[in-house]
Structure formats: C-alpha cells, structure tokens
Write a protein that holds these residues in place. Structure first.
Motif, short mmCIF file in Angstrom:
data_model
loop_
_atom_site.label_atom_id
_atom_site.label_comp_id
_atom_site.label_asym_id
_atom_site.label_seq_id
_atom_site.Cartn_x
_atom_site.Cartn_y
_atom_site.Cartn_z
N ALA B 87 47.77 40.99 70.36
CA ALA B 87 46.44 41.63 70.33
C ALA B 87 46.03 42.08 71.73
O ALA B 87 45.28 43.05 71.89
CB ALA B 87 45.40 40.68 69.75
N PHE B 91 45.96 46.98 71.92
CA PHE B 91 44.53 46.94 71.63
C PHE B 91 44.22 47.43 70.22
O PHE B 91 43.51 46.76 69.46
CB PHE B 91 43.78 47.79 72.67
N ASP B 92 44.74 48.60 69.87
CA ASP B 92 44.42 49.19 68.57
C ASP B 92 44.93 48.33 67.41
O ASP B 92 44.22 48.13 66.43
CB ASP B 92 45.00 50.61 68.47
N TYR B 95 42.70 45.11 66.90
CA TYR B 95 41.42 45.35 66.22
C TYR B 95 41.65 45.77 64.77
O TYR B 95 40.88 45.39 63.88
CB TYR B 95 40.58 46.39 66.99
N ARG B 96 42.71 46.55 64.55
CA ARG B 96 42.96 47.02 63.18
C ARG B 96 43.28 45.83 62.25
O ARG B 96 42.69 45.70 61.18
CB ARG B 96 44.13 48.02 63.15
N LEU B 99 40.35 42.54 63.05
CA LEU B 99 38.96 42.83 62.69
C LEU B 99 38.88 43.66 61.40
O LEU B 99 38.28 43.24 60.43
CB LEU B 99 38.24 43.55 63.84
N ASP B 100 39.52 44.84 61.41
CA ASP B 100 39.38 45.72 60.24
C ASP B 100 39.99 45.09 58.99
O ASP B 100 39.45 45.23 57.89
CB ASP B 100 40.04 47.08 60.51
N SER B 146 41.16 39.74 73.68
CA SER B 146 40.76 40.57 72.53
C SER B 146 40.96 39.78 71.24
O SER B 146 40.16 39.91 70.30
CB SER B 146 41.56 41.87 72.51
N THR B 149 38.02 37.63 70.77
CA THR B 149 36.89 38.48 70.39
C THR B 149 36.96 38.82 68.90
O THR B 149 35.95 38.74 68.19
CB THR B 149 36.91 39.77 71.22
#
Lengths: 327, 327
Positions: B87, B91-92, B95-96, B99-100, B146, B149
């Motif tokens: 992570a 980065f992408d 989060y994908r 989080l998503d 991240s 987070t």
C-alpha cells in the motif's frame, strides 16, 4: 498569490472572501486571483486588481476538481460540505459531497503535481460521547454522526496526502460557531446563537436545554482568523499530526446569558424563554464540552478570551456596533 | 449458518477456513455454506455437508460485492487487503483495494437490506508515533502509513454503518502476528517471526534491531480465535465504539530470545545473527509498543499469556509438535 475557496457561498466562506478582499494579501503576498466555488454561485466581490472567477457544481462530478486546480492555486481553502443534519438525513448525499468531493479535490491536486497549502475545515463532530471533562489533543475520535465520520475520513486523507508530499495540509476542527448571523434555523445547536442573536435584535429566543450545559464556542471572526492563520503556518512545525482542535471559549449556557446581561442588559435576557425540549437535550448530551486545544494554541491559533468578546464581535460585525435593545 | 470470507487465500484467511471446517459450527450453528473470496483463487476445502463456493476478483470492481452478498451471509469476515508495504509502494492500488473495496462491500450490504455480523480486520498500524508507554483504548489514531490510513477509514465506515443499522460490525485491530509461518519475506517486521521460525527449523536468522525493542504479538491461532470470538459477540455490549485493539503479548526482542532458549535450547539461539540495519531500526522506532487493550479483554478476547505460549503454538500448529533443533 492565487487562492481557491470551495464552499465560498457558505457563511464562513463569505466572511473569508470579505476578509481576503479587505486585506488584499495572504501570507504577506498580494492576492492576484481568487477562485470561488460552491454548489450554488458564490457572490463575486469587486476587487481592484484581483482576478475573481466563479465556479459552480458538484465537486464529486467527473473532472470538476481537475478543472478547479488547473490554475495551480498557492492556497486552497476547502470549506465545502453538506452540514450535519443534512448528512444524517441523506446518507448518499453526505458521503458523496463530504467524502467523495474531498477525496476528488485531494486527488486532483496529487495528479496535477503541485504542492499547495490546503486548509480543510473539519469539526468537533469527529468526537463522540462519552468524554472526559476536558478532551485532550490525544483523545480518539469516535463520531456519532455520518457528518463526523466523513470529516474524520477527510482528516485521515489530509494527513496521509501531506505525509506523502502531495500537498501541505492543515485540518482545523472548528468548535461551534457562535453567534451565527442570520435567521434561526432548525439545527439542534441553533439555540446557542439564538439566545444571543435574537435578544440583541429585540426578538424572543427559545432555550431548550438547562443552563448548566457546557459548550465551546468561537465567533465567525475567529473562524476566519483560524483559516488565515492555518494558511500561513509552517507545516514542518505542525509535524505529521495535521489535524488540530481549535481553541474556543468553554462556557455554560448560564454564563452565556450572564454575558448577554452585562452587554445588553436585563431586558435582553428577559427575551429568552426557557422551553425544555427532551429531543434537543438528548442530542446535546452527546456533544463534547471542553477541549484542551494545547497544540493549536501553541501553534498560534487564537480565539476570544471570554463569551463577552464573542458577543461584542457579533455586535461589531453584524449590527454595525449598535444594539436595538439596551436598558 | 452461511459465511463469507474475503481475503480467504491469505495466511489468516486459510487458517480461519481450516478452523471453521474443523469446528463445523459458528456461533453454535451448523455451517451450511462457505463463500470464499480473494484476488487469487482460495483453496476449496472438502467439507462434508458444507456448500463451498470460490469467488475471485477485485472487490472494487463494479458489481463484484453485490454478487458476493447476494446469498445474504449471516457472518462476513472481511480480511481482504493489500499489505502495508504494498500500500505504501503503490498508492492507487492501496486505496483501491483497502478503501474502495471495503466501502464497496459495506455498501453492497447496505443496499441488499440484510443485517449480517461483519468482522473487519484492522491493524495497530492505525497508530503512529509518538506514543505513551502503554497505549490506552482512548488514544487517537494518527497513522504514518497509507495502509494505516486506509484501515482507519475502514474503521470509521464500519462504526457509522453499524450505528445506522446497515450491519452489525466489529473491527479488530490485530497486533503483529507472530510466529508467521512460511518463508522469510521483506516486511520490516519480518524479523520478529524470523528469529523464532528459522532457528526452530535449524536455519540462521538475522536480527536487525537492538534486543531492547518492545513489541506486541499474538499467534496466528489467536488471530483466528479473535475472529471467531468477534463473530459471536453481542453488538449491544460493544456499544458504538466498534473498533477494538486486540490483546497480545508485549515483550522485548531479548525476551523473545529467552523464550526461544527455554523451549529450543541454546543451540537454537546461536542461529540468531545480530546484524544492525539502520533503515529497519528507523521504521521500527515509529511502531507502537504496548497496548492497554482493556475493552477487548473485558469483552472476552484472549491472547497468549507469554511468548513461550506463542512459540509453543507455532510448534504445535506448523511443526507437528516437533523441533528440528534441540540440544
């Protein structure tokens, strides 16, 4: 100095625009351009030598934030959001605006590859009961509203994007803004302003909770001061904990009323009608009362010293320094 | 009893599947169906009388989570995620997935209009230095990765979706899982397991940090116990603060090594080679050390009592109870 403000049509946004127009500078640099965004068209101030542009729309809409940051503003004030009551009533709208809109803005900055100062208005709604008597800076945020949840998630993104170097963010947790100008609204917190604002204009106000309720307030003027100060603060001195609980004035409702009496007299106080409302009382009991706010004070954020000062700020800023009701 | 497990191909996921297969029940009810999901195909255990289905793909892909929850599982273990190092490097992707993917799963449940127990594996990575000596349950999460987070944002969603009644969620913040089975990996935390696992198999292990480093551990067996316990706990007794720091064994690296010597002898300890690594040392200094974990203990979550127990669990579960190296 180029500035972008989202939520520029809101109460704090309008006051920030007015203040920047009056100052003409931010962080010691002349303001050359002001980009104002909101879901409804913000008023465009006529400012000599400042290129003011108005933007409207949904921040979470495809491409919206890319267009907003294309001009590479030096400072971005991200105030946009749907308020607590609306985010609770409309789950999808709250997450779309407060979370997706914020993330879209942050990602547009990241992908545009410039490093502005981003000032994000968070809220003490990130905290949820039960609380200690004084909430320390290290107290965990456990929101009890979707609004508070969305603000907390925005804070987390702000800290991570700052740590990564995508921008230089400061999150400010605003206390209750009091005295809110304008008409009474149906917000559960409305009475904190109403019991001051209405009597100062010769109108009756309802007090739905006991006088013993403690709450923390800062004036709209202080909220703007916080934003301006956050725009100029040294990010390195803040460190990785980018979200700061702002200072404020912690008073009981009884102390609010005593301050009103000192400033506007006993006739003003007589306009406050006590009418207990169990629903509002239940909501208010879940709200935080006092904050330590040690870090923000050490970093130079300043609020009023007393509730008297908060009332005086309202009289100066909203009533042209005049009282309608004085005995 | 129908169960969905995301991340079922991971280390903890596989152990959870094995445990559920062995128990045959969860929360006192017979397991009738087991839906196993991961980005790579999880192994399907042959379980008499259990309808096992395998699902693969990206949770954040359109429609993926809707299909997963269409069978309306009673309990959902949401373990899926990319790990900390990945992570941070991508980065992408972080989060994908973290989080998503989590939000997509939670929204699919919300929109399918059923109310399962959701157990979400969070992490002590939600915390970031500086720390008090013992981190209390009320300490604020300020992640420095991240991954941390994304886990924090997942926790916030879990609490809000539970408060809203969309599901009945429990977030468990896992400490470092030790002894991790398998080959050494490049994770900065790898040595905590390596200095036990390698010597127990007659292999040399590198210790890159001082023996004074304090860290909190729980065995893979305890991680599975936490998950099973979280599946059955009464949500009302947890209250609105749905994310719990799990208990663990806080020891120095020196105490880990003393436990190894007690169990496997001095020859095993001789296989640990001290080779200071400033990069790893810098990372480790930002990690939390000891946790109070009062709430989770009160709610019945149980970890090992000592690091000796953690080593014994590894020997029983991974080495068929046998040591290769004993003097």
């Amino acid at each position: 100095m180029r500035i972008l403000i989202t939520g520029a049509a809101g109460m704090v946004g309008r006051k920030l625009v007015a203040r920047l127009g009056k100052d003409g500078t931010l962080n010691g640099r002349k303001i050359a351009a002001l980009d104002l965004h909101d879901i409804v068209p913000p008023q465009a101030p006529a400012l000599e030598g400042v290129n003011v542009a108005i933007h409207t729309g949904d921040l979470a809409a495809s491409g919206a934030t890319q267009r907003l940051v294309a001009s590479r503003p030096d400072v971005i004030f991200h105030l946009a959001g749907v308020v607590s009551g609306e985010a609770e009533a409309n789950f999808d709208l709250g997450y779309r605006v407060n979370l997706d809109g914020t993330r879209a803005l942050f990602d547009a900055i990241r992908l545009a590859d410039f490093v502005p100062r981003v000032v994000f208005t968070s809220s003490i709604a990130v905290f949820g009961a039960p609380f200690p008597d004084i909430i320390p800076d290290e107290f965990h945020p456990t929101p009890l509203t979707s609004y508070g949840t969305q603000k907390l998630m925005g804070e987390a993104l702000l800290a991570d994007y700052s740590r990564r170097g995508f921008f230089d963010g400061i999150g400010i947790r605003l206390p209750t803004i009091c005295v809110r100008p304008g008409k009474p609204n149906k917000a559960a917190s409305g009475f904190f302003s109403g019991i001051i604002r209405e009597p100062l204009s010769g109108q009756e106000a309802i007090l739905p909770v006991p006088r013993s309720v403690v709450h923390t307030h800062a004036s709209p003027r202080s909220a703007v001061n916080f934003l301006i100060h956050a725009a100029g603060i040294d990010g390195a001195s803040v460190g990785p904990r980018r979200n700061l609980t702002m200072p404020g004035v912690a008073v009981t409702v009884g102390e609010q009323i005593e301050a009103l009496e000192r400033i506007a007299g006993v006739e003003a106080v007589k306009l406050i009608r006590e009418e207990p409302d169990d629903t509002i009382w239940a909501i208010v009991q879940g709200w935080p009362t006092r904050f330590e706010a040690r870090r923000s004070r050490e970093l130079g954020f300043v609020a009023e010293e007393s509730f008297d000062d908060i009332i005086r700020a309202h009289i100066e800023d909203e009533l042209d320094g005049r009282l309608r009701c004085r005995d």
